[in-house]
Enzyme design. Structure first.
Site, PDB file in Angstrom:
ATOM      1  N   GLU A  81       0.828  -1.339   0.150  1.00 51.92           N
ATOM      2  CA  GLU A  81      -0.181  -0.051   0.065  1.00 51.92           C
ATOM      3  C   GLU A  81       0.913   1.222  -0.065  1.00 51.92           C
ATOM      4  O   GLU A  81       1.751   1.374   0.930  1.00 51.92           O
ATOM      5  CB  GLU A  81      -0.948  -0.101   1.151  1.00 51.92           C
ATOM      6  CG  GLU A  81      -1.798   1.327   1.195  1.00 51.92           C
ATOM      7  CD  GLU A  81      -2.876   1.093   2.207  1.00 51.92           C
ATOM      8  OE1 GLU A  81      -3.574   2.164   2.540  1.00 51.92           O
ATOM      9  OE2 GLU A  81      -3.389   0.092   2.685  1.00 51.92           O
ATOM     10  N   LYS A 259      -7.421   0.103  11.911  1.00 49.68           N
ATOM     11  CA  LYS A 259      -6.865  -0.288  10.579  1.00 49.68           C
ATOM     12  C   LYS A 259      -5.845   0.500  10.370  1.00 49.68           C
ATOM     13  O   LYS A 259      -4.917   0.035   9.781  1.00 49.68           O
ATOM     14  CB  LYS A 259      -8.052  -0.466   9.640  1.00 49.68           C
ATOM     15  CG  LYS A 259      -7.880  -1.067   8.356  1.00 49.68           C
ATOM     16  CD  LYS A 259      -7.105   0.062   7.347  1.00 49.68           C
ATOM     17  CE  LYS A 259      -6.705  -0.692   6.156  1.00 49.68           C
ATOM     18  NZ  LYS A 259      -6.013   0.161   5.022  1.00 49.68           N
ATOM     19  N   ASP A 275       3.708 -13.389  12.656  1.00 51.24           N
ATOM     20  CA  ASP A 275       2.352 -14.195  12.419  1.00 51.24           C
ATOM     21  C   ASP A 275       1.581 -12.841  12.097  1.00 51.24           C
ATOM     22  O   ASP A 275       0.880 -12.377  13.164  1.00 51.24           O
ATOM     23  CB  ASP A 275       2.073 -14.884  13.328  1.00 51.24           C
ATOM     24  CG  ASP A 275       0.442 -15.647  12.906  1.00 51.24           C
ATOM     25  OD1 ASP A 275       0.170 -15.327  12.063  1.00 51.24           O
ATOM     26  OD2 ASP A 275       0.522 -16.847  13.383  1.00 51.24           O
ATOM     27  N   HIS A 373      -2.667  10.391  -0.342  1.00 46.84           N
ATOM     28  CA  HIS A 373      -2.477   8.971  -0.689  1.00 46.84           C
ATOM     29  C   HIS A 373      -2.443   8.834  -2.113  1.00 46.84           C
ATOM     30  O   HIS A 373      -1.927   8.077  -2.809  1.00 46.84           O
ATOM     31  CB  HIS A 373      -3.797   8.420  -0.157  1.00 46.84           C
ATOM     32  CG  HIS A 373      -3.799   6.889  -0.600  1.00 46.84           C
ATOM     33  ND1 HIS A 373      -3.081   5.901   0.172  1.00 46.84           N
ATOM     34  CD2 HIS A 373      -4.647   6.169  -1.317  1.00 46.84           C
ATOM     35  CE1 HIS A 373      -3.200   4.581  -0.490  1.00 46.84           C
ATOM     36  NE2 HIS A 373      -4.257   4.917  -1.333  1.00 46.84           N
TER      37      HIS A 373
END
Length: 419
Positions: A81, A259, A275, A373
């Site tokens: 991203e 998030k 993990d 972004h």
């Protein structure tokens, strides 16, 4: 070494690699591993998972400007991203001159759960288990003498009674200090091995025997003082706090807020071969531990208009075992971090999460998240639109002049360049 490197993002990948190689003392082979010159082979992949048919490369970038517990660090981050690495590096600049990030760690404690069913007298069985605690712990530690030799192992026992639909179940929690390992294999082995003994003590039937990814006794906290990024614009600073307060009180916003935190956290977890799914599950469960889903970060105004921020989340992170050692890129990325213990690595990861969140709130308080972004996503879109490698910089230049980074606009620029 200093992690403050002016205009690091403007340097070529080769120059960036040279800087980190000198700082971390990377060998020529390790540099070739990172650059992709020495590829991760199908044979290596076949040793890690089943039914291998290929590999999926993920870009590995470097976050700069970080000082964690008084130590400058370069932080490798693996993510597809755009804007994630730029955001954390930008945010870290605001904390560097005020001392950087400071962290604390509750310990490397994991827990396994052994579920016992079919009990006529669950409270009586619970009492018997506590009486047999030392016997159970000793038996568990026989399963991993290496861990015990490093000062870890099973250290305690908790018994929970869970009211299910038709019966009251008993769940034994084996509390294990896993030291610098994530610990999944260790605690699962102990849980499975102890099942017959637990059945003998309780007279019940054991069903599940597995670790919990809610690592609430492996909590990391980080704090930082961020210089006021808004100058004299008090309204922007207030908007920053309003954005945070919505996340603190509304689960719809808190989910997206967290998030964003995990954008940074997961990128370091992936880069070091840990993990990612366990970390994601544990963090979100921890955010809901009060019965309401809440933010993992907190913000307040400090002295001189500064913003003070904190983060608290569980991190079951390891430096030994699994892909941390078997994957050559993860192994090299961990060397760059120069973290000597899982505690140190966890502190760095928590600091990245806090920086990521600060950057997101700063953007939301000013121009919004999308402009920056999309600007960083523009190179991606140029490639998607069919631009040749040598055309991409020109596409970005024209898009910047137009102050528009829509995909349709970039397609038009590419079309004009190629006509």
């Amino acid at each position: 070494m200093t992690s403050r490197i002016s205009k690091f993002y403007q340097r070529s990948p080769e120059e960036r690699l040279e800087i980190v190689a000198e700082s971390a003392g990377l060998s020529e082979e390790e540099q070739k591993i990172l650059s992709g010159e020495k590829k991760f082979s199908l044979n290596q992949a076949d040793h890690m998972i089943e039914n291998v048919i290929g590999v999926l490369p993920i870009p590995l970038g470097l976050a700069v400007n970080f000082k964690v517990d008084g130590k400058d660090v370069f932080v490798p981050m693996a993510t597809e991203e755009p804007s994630v690495i730029a955001a954390v590096s930008h945010a870290a600049k605001y904390s560097y001159s005020t001392g950087g990030f400071h962290t604390s760690y509750s310990g490397s404690i994991m827990r396994a759960q052994v579920q016992v069913t079919g009990l006529k007298d669950p409270y009586f069985a619970s009492a018997k288990l506590y009486e047999a605690k030392e016997e159970l712990l000793a038996f568990c530690n026989e399963q991993d003498p290496t861990l015990v030799s490093f000062g870890g192992g099973a250290i305690d026992l908790e018994v929970k009674l869970i009211q299910a639909e038709h019966e009251k179940m008993l769940v034994v929690h084996l509390i294990v200090d896993t030291k610098d390992a994530m610990g999944a294999n260790t605690v699962n082995t102990m849980a499975e091995a102890s099942a017959p003994l637990i059945e003998k003590i309780t007279g019940g039937q054991v069903v599940l025997r597995i670790l919990s990814n809610l690592a609430d006794r492996r909590v990391v906290r980080a704090r930082a003082v961020f210089e006021n990024p808004f100058g004299e614009d008090r309204e922007a600073a207030d908007r920053f706090m309003y954005a945070y307060k919505l996340a603190a009180h509304d689960p719809y916003r808190a989910t997206t807020h967290n998030k964003g935190i995990m954008n940074g956290v997961t990128a370091v977890v992936l880069a070091t071969g840990n993990d990612t799914r366990a970390i994601e599950a544990g963090a979100h469960a921890y955010a809901a531990r009060s019965g309401k889903y809440e933010t993992l970060t907190r913000y307040e105004f400090g002295d001189n208009g500064n913003i003070v921020g904190t983060i608290e989340l569980p991190l079951a992170i390891g430096l030994v075992g699994g892909a941390t050692q078997s994957h050559p890129v993860a192994k090299t990325a961990t060397k760059i971090l120069n973290a000597q213990t899982s505690e140190e690595l966890s502190g760095i990861i928590a600091s990245i999460g806090l920086a990521q969140n600060f950057a997101g709130l700063k953007a939301l308080a000013t121009e919004g998240i999308q402009k920056g972004h999309m600007k960083l996503h523009a190179r991606n879109m140029a490639a998607m639109a069919g631009a040749k490698d040598e055309q991409i910089d020109e596409v970005i230049r024209i898009a910047a002049e137009n102050e528009s980074y829509t995909f349709d606009g970039i397609k038009e620029i590419v079309k004009n360049l190629q006509s």
